[in-house]
Design a protein around this motif. Structure first.
Motif, short mmCIF file in Angstrom:
data_model
loop_
_atom_site.label_atom_id
_atom_site.label_comp_id
_atom_site.label_asym_id
_atom_site.label_seq_id
_atom_site.Cartn_x
_atom_site.Cartn_y
_atom_site.Cartn_z
N PHE A 46 -7.14 -1.19 -3.71
CA PHE A 46 -7.45 -2.27 -2.79
C PHE A 46 -8.94 -2.29 -2.45
CE2 PHE A 46 -8.08 -3.77 1.57
CZ PHE A 46 -7.53 -5.04 1.48
N LEU A 47 -9.49 -1.13 -2.15
CA LEU A 47 -10.90 -1.05 -1.76
C LEU A 47 -11.83 -1.37 -2.94
CD1 LEU A 47 -10.83 2.15 0.49
CD2 LEU A 47 -11.01 -0.23 1.24
N ALA A 48 -11.34 -1.16 -4.16
CA ALA A 48 -12.17 -1.39 -5.33
C ALA A 48 -12.21 -2.85 -5.75
CB ALA A 48 -11.67 -0.55 -6.50
N LEU B 209 0.83 -1.21 0.00
CA LEU B 209 0.00 0.00 0.00
C LEU B 209 0.86 1.26 0.00
CD1 LEU B 209 -2.84 -1.01 2.51
CD2 LEU B 209 -2.91 -1.01 0.01
N ALA B 210 2.12 1.08 -0.38
CA ALA B 210 3.06 2.21 -0.53
C ALA B 210 3.34 2.94 0.78
CB ALA B 210 2.56 3.19 -1.60
N ILE B 211 3.25 2.21 1.90
CA ILE B 211 3.67 2.75 3.19
C ILE B 211 4.51 1.68 3.89
CG2 ILE B 211 1.75 4.36 3.55
CD1 ILE B 211 0.41 2.21 5.31
N THR B 212 5.06 2.05 5.03
CA THR B 212 5.81 1.12 5.86
C THR B 212 4.96 0.76 7.09
OG1 THR B 212 6.76 2.91 7.18
CG2 THR B 212 7.98 2.23 5.20
N HIS C 216 -2.48 6.69 -1.50
CA HIS C 216 -3.92 6.85 -1.64
C HIS C 216 -4.45 6.09 -2.85
CE1 HIS C 216 -3.80 9.61 1.64
NE2 HIS C 216 -3.06 10.49 0.99
N LYS C 217 -3.68 6.07 -3.93
CA LYS C 217 -4.09 5.31 -5.11
C LYS C 217 -4.07 3.81 -4.82
CE LYS C 217 -2.82 8.59 -8.77
NZ LYS C 217 -1.93 8.82 -9.94
#
Length: 252
Positions: free
Chosen positions: A249-251, A137-140, A243-244
């Motif tokens: 993921f939610l979609a 998700l592009a975070i750590t 956010h993208k």
């Protein structure tokens, strides 16, 4: 019945149950408040010998942060406030002067693995899957779980798990030392022989052994490292890539 259950049994074990099975036991602000309450009880109630965290149902231990709530946090400042709150909770679990257990009754994803890393002992059902998947998700990790993972297992193993961001079966995680004990797919984890043995010891003995572990940890350094982890996650959280990735993921 509420979104969490706090129960102290007759043996002095305080159980915290995340009771959101319909949300795969995801963490929201109410769960944070419940963990705050449970940790305070551990400190003020001398009859509490040990602290156990688990999830309700048989599908999930914890699926991390509830994206339906936390995806509304868009800026670095907004995400930092949430991450810092949960980071404080995990730090308090890690440094609790009483033994802590994660009973991983089902899938543990993202922040669920961070919660497990904050506990002294991790017991998992055979066949369940776990993963520090935040990187997808592009975070750590952002609650201190990355820092704590490096204390729990070999550091090269830890960084591999974090960078791969994939799901692994409990049996593999047992082999590398992250899971301390495996149990069958059925049955009440509260009947675990290990917990029964612990419950027969005095509170003084258990606190003394926990102190031996904590004496080897420099709390000032660890808190500094956890703060750095949280800051880095909140910076990445604010970027469009994150956010993208959550939207995708939610979609699904």
């Amino acid at each position: 019945m509420g979104e969490y259950i706090i129960h102290k049994d007759e043996k002095g074990i305080l159980h915290f149950i995340i009771n959101r099975p319909e949300k795969r036991n995801a963490i929201n602000y109410k769960i944070m408040d419940g963990l705050d309450k449970a940790l305070k009880e551990c400190h003020v109630n001398s009859s509490v010998k040990a602290f156990v965290i688990t999830g309700s149902g048989e599908e999930a231990f914890c699926s991390g942060g509830d994206l339906s709530e936390f995806h509304r946090l868009k800026t670095e400042e907004e995400s930092y406030e949430m991450l810092r709150h949960m980071g404080d909770i995990l730090t308090r679990i890690a440094f609790l002067p009483k033994p802590t257990f994660a009973f991983i009754n089902g899938t543990a994803i993202g922040g669920g693995c961070e919660i497990a890393a904050s506990c002294d002992i991790r017991v998992a059902r055979k066949g369940i899957k776990m993963g520090f998947v935040q990187g997808n998700l592009a975070i750590t990790t952002g609650w201190g779980g990355g820092t704590l993972l490096h204390k729990r297992i070999n550091s090269s193993r830890a960084i591999s798990l974090l960078m791969e961001a994939s799901l692994n079966e409990a049996e593999f995680l047992y082999e590398i030392g992250f899971i301390n004990e495996l149990v069958g797919e059925k049955g009440d984890m509260r009947d675990l022989p290990l917990l029964k043995a612990v419950s027969t010891k005095t509170a003084g003995v258990l606190k003394a052994y926990k102190k031996q572990q904590l004496n080897d940890w420099d709390r000032t350094v660890m808190e500094k490292n956890i703060e750095s982890e949280i800051r880095e996650c909140s910076r990445l959280w604010a970027l469009e890539e994150h956010h993208k990735a959550v939207d995708r993921f939610l979609a699904r």
